[in-house]
Design a protein around this motif. Structure first.
Motif, mmCIF file in Angstrom:
data_model
loop_
_atom_site.group_PDB
_atom_site.id
_atom_site.type_symbol
_atom_site.label_atom_id
_atom_site.label_comp_id
_atom_site.label_asym_id
_atom_site.label_seq_id
_atom_site.Cartn_x
_atom_site.Cartn_y
_atom_site.Cartn_z
ATOM 1 N N SER A 46 0.856 -1.191 0.000
ATOM 2 C CA SER A 46 0.000 0.000 0.000
ATOM 3 C C SER A 46 0.886 1.234 0.000
ATOM 4 N N THR A 47 0.663 2.114 -0.951
ATOM 5 C CA THR A 47 1.493 3.319 -1.031
ATOM 6 C C THR A 47 1.241 4.262 0.127
ATOM 7 N N ARG A 48 0.080 4.156 0.762
ATOM 8 C CA ARG A 48 -0.218 5.068 1.869
ATOM 9 C C ARG A 48 0.503 4.686 3.153
ATOM 10 N N THR A 49 1.026 3.511 3.225
ATOM 11 C CA THR A 49 1.700 3.061 4.444
ATOM 12 C C THR A 49 3.200 2.912 4.227
ATOM 13 N N ARG A 50 3.768 3.685 3.296
ATOM 14 C CA ARG A 50 5.196 3.588 3.019
ATOM 15 C C ARG A 50 6.065 3.874 4.258
ATOM 16 N N PRO A 51 5.763 4.867 5.110
ATOM 17 C CA PRO A 51 6.578 5.050 6.322
ATOM 18 C C PRO A 51 6.601 3.824 7.222
#
Length: 703
Positions: A46-51
């Motif tokens: 998921s790109t939104r959870t990269r951190p």
């Protein structure tokens, strides 16, 4: 994604903290690595959870690195625990009855050892040593987490000196040059100033607290300004700024000035011993200079993350070092949170925010607030106390400390110059005297530190600190108000819950009358009184305190050695309160009035009395004067002579203080003898007892 280095550093710090908390129990490491790796792969989808993915991958790799580090450096040293070896090497540091040895075994294995010896054998720094040492693993005793402290410095073993000799080195070593220079400067400063000023100068400029008076450190600690004594970012920035001003007149090139400033920072880090606080500040400053060289803008968060990452890669056990933690958390508050918070405050009202008359005052208040908010959870966690005077003391005393530091640096540079050295010494006397008098005045007029125990104060302080950080970085005014309300509700609920769970509270009162101790533990109408009680003033003060606590029964009256002074009448205590038992030394000089006041009360011999501290949450009251009281995270046991059977209830004790002339038959990591401890050999016979009884609240279990 902005600032990926911050997430990498955070993941590495979390993994290192977890590893060094459980080392050498490492069975959980490989499952944890797999868990972090799988979570990183999952988050990467998921790109939104990269951190979160970067955090997980960094934690997994850091655990692998920690495992390799422990196997290469810690395990070879710990394998020597329990052995007696012949070592030779260089003395790096000295203490009152110990020295730190950078040694080598006969087989050629390098080893750093904390060696304990008699006080008359303590050598000078950088002398050579050769002898036989009985090695053991360093364990934490008393209130000091020595295991984490020494492991963060690469020291895993301690040893008792069996035999050995010291001699001066035959040849000069470049590696010891900064330390030798620091010692020479401190020696010259001592010749120019009395100890109250020379100890302060050596501490704030050179990082040497050897000569710092105990009362000065307690004053700084009571006001919450002990960070001024640790060489850190403020010290390094001021001294580097002074050095840069000097370079401006010598060089026109900005690049040359930056390069020389970087060299000065490196030399100063070596001069002050590379402590965690100065290393963190030095790395951040070097990164800032490097950004100027490549025409980039330095970012405080990225610089801090890089400094933390580099220091953990150098030694992962730094994640449990208290100095390192305080330095990092305080820097987060001062460098990252204070600026945005002050800008949000100054933007209200929105008209002409730049012309606000109170801009500098607002910024100073935000710096003090955010710095203390980030450090307060650590203070509660490690010291079990809150310091109400920290914010006002930092606001009022930090401006006074800046000229003190500048003049002290001038004295350190010109101490060997005939005219300039005495001139700077006079300035130090004036400015440091003004600073210390102001600090003493604030300590008298301000409230004392509030001591607290249990998880509830930590949860409350952590919630408020999180609300301050959230308001500084993300929230508007309404969201900040809502976050503060939630933090207050969480803090109040946890404190109230802890108060309900604790069925009784034990209050502690401590006072000293010319080195004569009075200590009272009161709980539910009962009390334990410990003191010399050889003067009428002590007895009257004890009666007053007991009456204020509504005490009706004294379970144990412990009379500490009176030093040959005859006891005065104890009738004020024995007639107003019901006394269960009395313990006093057999050689104590009781007057007729004192003996008559104790008539009809069971009196036990004090010759075998032992005071012991160890980590245990349970608390019990015994018969015949035996008392077990929890003091913070420690346990105090007062044991009369006829209760030796209690020695078998604990398999091993951390610290035992006994009045026996010989070591008693008990298992303890450290034993102190009470007769010389309370005798003429010690100028302050109450030094150990007083530190455990200042306004601490205790919990009495239902059993």
């Amino acid at each position: 994604m902005k600032r990926p280095l911050c997430w990498i550093s955070l993941g590495c710090f979390a993994a290192a903290a977890a590893f060094c908390s459980f080392y050498p129990t490492k069975e959980w490491v490989f499952p944890a690595i797999a868990l972090f790796g799988l979570s990183g792969l999952f988050c990467l989808l998921s790109t939104r959870t990269r951190p979160a993915a970067i955090f997980s991958f960094s934690a997994a790799f850091m655990l692998l690195f920690c495992l390799l580090y422990g196997r290469l450096f810690a395990k070879p040293a710990l394998d020597l625990s329990g052995r007696t070896l012949s070592l030779s090497g260089t003395v790096l540091e000295t203490g009152r009855a110990c020295f730190l040895l950078d040694g080598e075994t006969e087989s050629g294995q390098s080893l750093n050892v904390q060696v304990w010896c008699s006080s008359d054998m303590v050598p000078n720094r950088y002398q050579q040593f050769s002898g036989i040492i009985a090695l053991s693993e360093i364990t934490s005793t008393d209130r000091f987490d020595s295991e984490s402290y020494y492991r963060s410095r690469g020291v895993y073993l301690q040893g008792n000196l069996l035999s050995g000799s010291f001699y001066d080195p035959s040849r000069f070593s470049v590696t010891t040059l900064p330390g030798r220079l620091s010692d020479l400067v401190c020696q010259k400063i001592r010749s120019l100033l009395p100890q109250e000023y020379s100890g302060l100068v050596c501490a704030v400029v050179l990082g040497s607290r050897t000569d710092l008076p105990d009362e000065q450190y307690e004053l700084f600690q009571q006001l919450g300004i002990q960070h001024l004594l640790a060489v850190s970012g403020m010290h390094l920035a001021l001294l580097t700024g002074m050095f840069s001003l000097l370079l401006k007149r010598l060089f026109r090139s900005d690049r040359l000035r930056i390069l020389f400033s970087m060299a000065f920072v490196l030399f100063y880090m070596l001069l002050t011993g590379m402590s965690p606080s100065v290393s963190r500040a030095g790395i951040m400053l070097l990164l800032s200079f490097l950004a100027q060289l490549v025409s980039r803008r330095a970012d405080a968060a990225v610089s801090l993350a890089a400094a933390v990452l580099l220091m953990l890669l150098y030694n992962p056990f730094l994640a449990r070092n208290t100095g390192f933690l305080f330095s990092v958390f305080s820097t987060i508050g001062v460098r990252i949170l204070a600026g945005p918070l002050s800008e949000k405050i100054l933007s209200f009202p929105k008209k002409r925010p730049r012309q606000n008359r109170f801009r500098r005052l607002t910024q100073s208040c935000c710096v003090a607030l955010c710095g203390y908010a980030c450090a307060a959870p650590l203070t509660v966690w490690y010291d079990s106390c809150l310091i109400p005077m920290s914010i006002p003391a930092n606001l009022l005393l930090s401006p006074l400390f800046t000229p003190v530091l500048a003049v002290a640096a001038g004295l350190a540079v010109f101490c060997a110059v005939p005219l300039l050295g005495p001139f700077f010494a006079v300035l130090v006397r004036f400015l440091a005297g003004l600073f210390l008098q102001s600090a003493a005045f604030l300590s008298r007029v301000g409230p004392p530190p509030v001591f607290c125990s249990g998880p509830a104060p930590f949860i409350a302080v952590f919630s408020l600190a999180a609300a301050v950080g959230y308001g500084a970085l993300k929230a508007n005014r309404r969201q900040l108000a809502a976050a503060l309300c939630i933090a207050v509700v969480i803090g109040g609920t946890t404190v109230s819950t802890q108060a309900l769970v604790q069925n009784r509270q034990i209050h502690c009162y401590t006072a000293a009358f010319e080195k004569k101790l009075l200590q009272i533990f009161s709980y539910g109408g009962h009390a334990i009184v410990i003191g010399h009680l050889s003067g009428q003033a002590q007895i009257e003060q004890a009666v007053l305190e007991l009456q204020q606590e509504n005490v009706h029964t004294i379970d144990a009256l412990i009379l500490l050695p009176a030093g040959g002074s005859p006891r005065v009448s104890l009738a004020a205590l024995t007639t107003r309160f019901e006394v269960g038992t009395v313990a006093c030394p057999s050689e104590d000089n009781l007057s007729t009035q004192a003996a008559e006041s104790l008539a009809g009360i069971a009196v036990h011999d004090f010759s075998d009395l032992a005071l012991s501290f160890w980590q245990n949450g349970s608390i019990r009251l015994y018969r015949k004067g035996m008392v077990s009281v929890c003091i913070g995270a420690k346990k105090l046991l007062i044991l009369p002579a006829d209760c030796a059977i209690l020695y078998e209830e604990e398999s091993r004790w951390d610290l035992a203080v006994t009045s026996w002339d010989t070591v008693p038959p008990l298992h303890a990591d450290a034993v102190l003898c009470a007769r010389p401890f309370w005798g003429k050999e010690n100028q302050n016979p109450n030094a150990w007892l007083l530190s455990y009884g200042r306004g601490i609240r205790f919990r009495l279990s239902a059993g």
